[in-house]
Enzyme design. Structure first.
Site, short mmCIF file in Angstrom:
data_model
loop_
_atom_site.label_atom_id
_atom_site.label_comp_id
_atom_site.label_asym_id
_atom_site.label_seq_id
_atom_site.Cartn_x
_atom_site.Cartn_y
_atom_site.Cartn_z
N CYS A 274 10.82 -9.79 4.17
CA CYS A 274 9.42 -10.20 4.34
C CYS A 274 9.28 -11.59 4.96
CB CYS A 274 8.69 -10.13 3.00
SG CYS A 274 8.69 -8.49 2.29
N HIS B 34 2.33 -14.63 3.35
CA HIS B 34 2.82 -13.24 3.35
C HIS B 34 1.98 -12.44 2.35
CE1 HIS B 34 5.21 -9.72 2.92
NE2 HIS B 34 5.70 -10.04 1.74
N ASN C 239 1.70 -4.24 1.73
CA ASN C 239 2.75 -5.15 2.16
C ASN C 239 3.46 -4.53 3.38
OD1 ASN C 239 5.05 -6.68 2.49
ND2 ASN C 239 5.63 -6.67 0.32
O1 UT7 Z 1 7.33 -9.13 -0.48
C1 UT7 Z 1 8.13 -9.25 -1.60
C2 UT7 Z 1 8.35 -7.86 -2.09
N1 UT7 Z 1 7.90 -7.49 -3.37
C3 UT7 Z 1 6.91 -8.01 -4.11
O2 UT7 Z 1 6.29 -8.97 -3.79
C4 UT7 Z 1 6.59 -7.32 -5.38
C5 UT7 Z 1 6.42 -8.25 -6.51
N2 UT7 Z 1 6.03 -7.58 -7.73
C6 UT7 Z 1 4.83 -7.00 -7.94
O3 UT7 Z 1 3.99 -7.01 -7.07
C7 UT7 Z 1 4.55 -6.40 -9.29
O4 UT7 Z 1 5.63 -6.68 -10.15
C8 UT7 Z 1 4.29 -4.88 -9.28
C9 UT7 Z 1 2.95 -4.62 -8.63
C10 UT7 Z 1 5.39 -4.18 -8.51
C11 UT7 Z 1 4.24 -4.32 -10.69
O5 UT7 Z 1 3.29 -5.01 -11.46
P1 UT7 Z 1 3.69 -5.56 -12.93
O6 UT7 Z 1 2.48 -6.16 -13.49
O7 UT7 Z 1 4.89 -6.46 -12.73
O8 UT7 Z 1 4.05 -4.24 -13.69
P2 UT7 Z 1 5.44 -3.79 -14.37
O9 UT7 Z 1 6.47 -3.55 -13.33
O10 UT7 Z 1 5.77 -4.77 -15.45
O11 UT7 Z 1 5.03 -2.40 -14.99
C12 UT7 Z 1 4.03 -2.29 -15.97
C13 UT7 Z 1 3.82 -0.81 -16.30
C14 UT7 Z 1 5.12 -0.03 -16.52
O12 UT7 Z 1 4.88 0.91 -17.57
P3 UT7 Z 1 5.41 0.61 -19.06
O13 UT7 Z 1 6.89 0.47 -18.93
O14 UT7 Z 1 4.72 -0.64 -19.48
O15 UT7 Z 1 4.96 1.81 -19.79
C15 UT7 Z 1 5.31 0.73 -15.24
O16 UT7 Z 1 6.02 1.92 -15.41
O17 UT7 Z 1 3.17 -0.16 -15.21
C16 UT7 Z 1 3.89 1.03 -14.84
N3 UT7 Z 1 3.73 1.28 -13.43
C17 UT7 Z 1 2.70 2.00 -12.91
N4 UT7 Z 1 1.67 2.63 -13.50
C18 UT7 Z 1 0.79 3.27 -12.68
C19 UT7 Z 1 4.51 0.84 -12.41
N5 UT7 Z 1 4.01 1.28 -11.24
C20 UT7 Z 1 2.90 2.01 -11.51
C21 UT7 Z 1 1.96 2.69 -10.73
N6 UT7 Z 1 0.92 3.29 -11.34
N7 UT7 Z 1 2.04 2.73 -9.39
#
Ligand code: UT7
Length: 325
Positions: free
Chosen positions: A112, A252, A282
């Site tokens: 990125c 970004h 993204n």
């Molecule tokens: O350019 C650089 C590249 N990457 C990034 O910048 C990504 C950086 N990270 C993020 O943007 C965030 O961490 C995410 C958007 C990917 C995830 O958000 P989060 O607040 O960190 O959520 P999490 O990964 O801690 O997941 C929370 C819950 C989980 O369920 P449990 O284990 O609490 O039951 C996930 O399984 O949300 C669940 N989950 C979803 N639920 C519905 C993960 N993805 C989804 C989804 N829809 N698409």
């Protein structure tokens, strides 16, 4: 002498994939995606398009805006991790498409942060006298590098391309500085495990989905906010400016929450920060040149304005640039 941006261009594929479309593909919801990422929809390239096709349109638009012929470009550097082939560089395909016959061309792999790494290299070439005009491109078809059954990652990414044309000019306007950083110890928090020399192509590898992006999102999130803030402050301090001097912050576009946390830490207002992640998701190396092009055409970048840009991505890599428009 400074490297001045004399043209910008972007191209977003026509097909829109909304969060409601994703609800039919994986166990997710529009509300979850908007609350956690700010993303409402993203663009998906047509089956007939590859990354060089998107990049060529964006680049041609930047040339048209500047009124510069392809033959007058000395170099083309492209930030991409979803190029047409593992090799050679997609920048070479774009060079041929444009008919930029005297330009040398290569890709930069910095995920990125790829566009800002490419911009930094192009600026160094121009400032050392090795060319007068450089095309810098960020282009990705990320939809082909993600697992569309993995709700943790597939909701985040999209396809697109952006480009800027730099020209070495006398005066105060142009790139004031570039700051680049890397830390390879975080590699496995965000990477594509196959297929390279570590995990060469195999049927087992396809079954294990190795050619798709793997990410530990919440770990990436924390480092991203910290790094974007640090590298943005680095750019301001190196040039003797503060956040109050910034006309537009073009970060970004990965996640609205990352952008809000970063702008808050930098003390920037909403009006100072450009955001389009809700429309495109993204697009990795393409987000910044797309945002620059949109901001310019919305009249947000005026001659003399101080523009701050920062990126963070796989590697990890992170970078910033400060530009006098
Ligand atoms: O350019 C650089 C590249 N990457 C990034 O910048 C990504 C950086 N990270 C993020 O943007 C965030 O961490 C995410 C958007 C990917 C995830 O958000 P989060 O607040 O960190 O959520 P999490 O990964 O801690 O997941 C929370 C819950 C989980 O369920 P449990 O284990 O609490 O039951 C996930 O399984 O949300 C669940 N989950 C979803 N639920 C519905 C993960 N993805 C989804 C989804 N829809 N698409």
């Amino acid at each position: 002498m400074k490297s001045r941006i004399i043209g910008t261009g972007s191209y977003l594929p026509e097909h829109i994939r909304t969060n409601y479309d994703l609800e039919k593909m994986v166990d997710t919801s529009h509300d979850w995606i908007v609350a956690r990422t700010g993303i409402e929809e993203r663009r998906i390239a047509a089956d007939s398009q590859c990354t060089s096709d998107l990049a060529t349109i964006a680049a041609q638009r930047a040339l048209d805006m500047a009124g510069v012929a392809a033959d007058d470009i000395d170099l083309i550097i492209m930030g991409t991790i979803t190029g047409d082939y593992p090799w050679p560089a997609t920048a070479c395909v774009v060079q041929a498409n444009l008919g930029a016959n005297k330009a040398f061309a290569y890709d930069v792999s910095a995920a990125c942060s790829g566009f800002l790494f490419a911009l930094s290299s192009a600026n160094d070439f121009l400032m050392s006298g090795r060319g007068k005009r450089a095309l810098v491109i960020g282009a990705e078809i990320f939809s082909r590098a993600i697992d569309w059954t993995d709700r943790n990652t597939c909701v985040l990414f999209g396809d697109g391309a952006g480009a800027v044309l730099l020209e070495a000019q006398e005066g105060d306007s142009g790139v004031l500085s570039c700051h680049l950083h890397s830390d390879g110890k975080y590699l496995e928090l965000l990477y594509q495990p196959g297929f390279g020399s570590r995990n060469p192509a195999s049927i087992e590898g396809i079954e294990a989905k190795l050619p798709f992006l793997k990410m530990q999102g919440n770990e990436v999130f924390k480092v991203a906010v910290r790094s974007l803030t640090q590298v943005s402050k680095e750019a301001l301090t190196a040039n003797g400016y503060t956040s109050a001097d910034v006309a537009q912050f073009i970060p970004h576009q990965a996640n609205l929450r990352i952008l809000e946390a970063t702008t808050k830490r930098l003390g920037l207002t909403k009006e100072q920060s450009f955001i389009n992640v809700h429309k495109y998701g993204n697009t990795s190396g393409a987000t910044i040149p797309i945002a620059l092009d949109e901001a310019y055409h919305q009249g947000l970048l005026k001659e003399g304005d101080l523009i701050l840009s920062a990126a963070f991505g796989g590697g990890f890599t992170w970078a910033s640039t400060l530009i006098r428009w």
